[in-house]
Design a protein around this motif. Structure first.
Motif, mmCIF file in Angstrom:
data_model
loop_
_atom_site.group_PDB
_atom_site.id
_atom_site.type_symbol
_atom_site.label_atom_id
_atom_site.label_comp_id
_atom_site.label_asym_id
_atom_site.label_seq_id
_atom_site.Cartn_x
_atom_site.Cartn_y
_atom_site.Cartn_z
ATOM 1 N N LEU A 27 27.984 9.428 5.610
ATOM 2 C CA LEU A 27 26.601 8.960 5.591
ATOM 3 C C LEU A 27 26.103 8.678 4.182
ATOM 4 N N ASP A 28 25.329 7.607 4.066
ATOM 5 C CA ASP A 28 24.561 7.344 2.856
ATOM 6 C C ASP A 28 23.153 7.901 3.015
ATOM 7 N N ALA A 29 22.761 8.199 4.260
ATOM 8 C CA ALA A 29 21.460 8.791 4.535
ATOM 9 C C ALA A 29 21.426 10.180 3.904
ATOM 10 N N GLU A 30 20.322 10.470 3.229
ATOM 11 C CA GLU A 30 20.231 11.732 2.502
ATOM 12 C C GLU A 30 19.180 12.680 3.065
ATOM 13 N N THR A 31 18.024 12.160 3.428
ATOM 14 C CA THR A 31 16.967 13.044 3.906
ATOM 15 C C THR A 31 17.198 13.396 5.370
ATOM 16 N N SER B 24 -3.136 -10.485 0.325
ATOM 17 C CA SER B 24 -2.338 -9.413 -0.295
ATOM 18 C C SER B 24 -2.634 -9.169 -1.775
ATOM 19 N N PRO B 25 -3.091 -10.153 -2.561
ATOM 20 C CA PRO B 25 -3.434 -9.824 -3.950
ATOM 21 C C PRO B 25 -4.554 -8.785 -4.081
ATOM 22 N N LEU B 26 -5.306 -8.579 -3.003
ATOM 23 C CA LEU B 26 -6.386 -7.597 -3.038
ATOM 24 C C LEU B 26 -5.887 -6.156 -2.900
ATOM 25 N N TYR B 27 -4.655 -5.992 -2.428
ATOM 26 C CA TYR B 27 -4.118 -4.654 -2.171
ATOM 27 C C TYR B 27 -3.142 -4.287 -3.275
ATOM 28 N N LYS B 28 -3.306 -3.099 -3.817
ATOM 29 C CA LYS B 28 -2.409 -2.647 -4.876
ATOM 30 C C LYS B 28 -1.240 -1.875 -4.276
ATOM 31 N N ASP B 29 -0.083 -2.084 -4.810
ATOM 32 C CA ASP B 29 1.117 -1.292 -4.496
ATOM 33 C C ASP B 29 1.344 -1.084 -3.002
ATOM 34 N N THR B 30 1.280 -2.148 -2.228
ATOM 35 C CA THR B 30 1.540 -2.013 -0.805
ATOM 36 C C THR B 30 2.976 -2.421 -0.495
ATOM 37 N N ARG B 31 3.609 -1.658 0.391
ATOM 38 C CA ARG B 31 4.973 -1.972 0.833
ATOM 39 C C ARG B 31 4.965 -2.580 2.232
ATOM 40 N N TYR B 32 3.783 -2.743 2.788
ATOM 41 C CA TYR B 32 3.652 -3.184 4.173
ATOM 42 C C TYR B 32 4.337 -4.518 4.434
ATOM 43 N N PHE B 33 4.210 -5.452 3.509
ATOM 44 C CA PHE B 33 4.748 -6.791 3.739
ATOM 45 C C PHE B 33 6.263 -6.846 3.571
ATOM 46 N N LYS B 34 6.854 -5.811 2.990
ATOM 47 C CA LYS B 34 8.314 -5.711 2.911
ATOM 48 C C LYS B 34 8.856 -4.865 4.044
ATOM 49 N N LYS B 35 8.112 -3.840 4.432
ATOM 50 C CA LYS B 35 8.602 -2.880 5.411
ATOM 51 C C LYS B 35 8.553 -3.410 6.844
ATOM 52 N N LEU B 36 7.509 -4.140 7.201
ATOM 53 C CA LEU B 36 7.375 -4.628 8.575
ATOM 54 C C LEU B 36 8.517 -5.563 8.977
ATOM 55 N N LEU C 134 18.170 2.702 6.648
ATOM 56 C CA LEU C 134 17.898 3.001 5.231
ATOM 57 C C LEU C 134 17.012 1.936 4.604
ATOM 58 N N GLU C 135 17.169 0.679 4.997
ATOM 59 C CA GLU C 135 16.286 -0.373 4.495
ATOM 60 C C GLU C 135 14.837 -0.093 4.848
ATOM 61 N N VAL C 136 14.620 0.363 6.089
ATOM 62 C CA VAL C 136 13.252 0.658 6.529
ATOM 63 C C VAL C 136 12.723 1.905 5.822
ATOM 64 N N MET C 137 13.525 2.936 5.760
ATOM 65 C CA MET C 137 13.046 4.211 5.219
ATOM 66 C C MET C 137 12.851 4.176 3.707
ATOM 67 N N ARG C 138 13.628 3.377 3.010
ATOM 68 C CA ARG C 138 13.584 3.388 1.543
ATOM 69 C C ARG C 138 12.796 2.227 0.942
ATOM 70 N N SER C 139 12.276 1.341 1.784
ATOM 71 C CA SER C 139 11.525 0.206 1.227
ATOM 72 C C SER C 139 10.079 0.572 0.976
ATOM 73 N N LYS D 105 11.539 -5.610 7.844
ATOM 74 C CA LYS D 105 12.751 -4.785 7.942
ATOM 75 C C LYS D 105 12.726 -3.920 9.190
ATOM 76 N N THR D 106 11.550 -3.443 9.560
ATOM 77 C CA THR D 106 11.417 -2.659 10.786
ATOM 78 C C THR D 106 11.708 -3.523 12.008
ATOM 79 N N LEU D 107 11.190 -4.743 12.010
ATOM 80 C CA LEU D 107 11.470 -5.663 13.119
ATOM 81 C C LEU D 107 12.956 -6.007 13.185
ATOM 82 N N ASN D 108 13.605 -6.120 12.026
ATOM 83 C CA ASN D 108 15.045 -6.364 11.980
ATOM 84 C C ASN D 108 15.807 -5.193 12.611
ATOM 85 N N LEU D 109 15.410 -3.966 12.298
ATOM 86 C CA LEU D 109 16.043 -2.779 12.881
ATOM 87 C C LEU D 109 15.843 -2.741 14.388
#
Length: 158
Positions: free
Chosen positions: A94-98, A41-53, A153-158, A55-59
């Motif tokens: 709702l807290d969902a906005e989009t 992961s240090p090779l990848y700049k500004d990736t959200r993949y390791f936070k989003k996956l 919202l955790e998945v969509m906003r992370s 949270k997606t599995l949690n959903l």
């Protein structure tokens, strides 16, 4: 290439190399690929993949649990002679906005047996939900807000 596509590709190649077409082997390859990508992961700049996956599995896990429990409740109501359902319609702020966030919350609610998204207010701040087993309106609102909507919202906003 997005990391998710790279991870899927790694899992597919792993599955082909093992000579097996089983989903378990593919999932193992996916987890193995995720670990390798995480280590690099240090090779990848500004990736959200390791936070989003995660949270997606949690959903997904939460939704499948709710799906299973609600299926059992509806089944029990159908096979027993006395009906235990107390249907009602509640408004959920709702807290969902989009539009996509609202769409996901409303459709995941409707996919769960015993609940149905009925309408959305003009200002898109309140979702009206029909609930088959409405015991306590406040508790039902809280369950939707702190359960499904929070995870979407955790998945969509992370």
């Amino acid at each position: 290439m997005p990391l998710f596509i790279l991870n899927i590709s790694f899992a597919a190649v792993f599955t082909l190399l093992t000579g097996s077409g089983r989903i378990g082997i593919f999932l193992f390859g996916f987890v193995l690929g995720y670990g390798i990508l995480w280590l690099s992961s240090p090779l990848y700049k500004d990736t959200r993949y390791f936070k989003k996956l995660p949270k997606t599995l949690n959903l997904i896990t939460y939704f499948l649990k709710e799906l299973f429990v609600s299926n059992l409740r509806v089944l029990w109501d159908v096979i027993t002679p006395g009906h235990i359902s107390r249907p009602g319609i509640i408004g959920v702020p709702l807290d969902a906005e989009t539009d996509l966030e609202i769409f996901l919350v409303a459709n995941l609610i409707s996919l769960t047996p015993g609940s149905l998204s009925v309408d959305l207010s003009e200002d898109k701040k309140t979702l009206f939900v029909h609930i088959m087993f409405l015991e306590n309106a406040t508790a039902a609102r809280t369950d939707i807000k702190n359960g499904l909507e929070k995870r979407v919202l955790e998945v969509m906003r992370s």
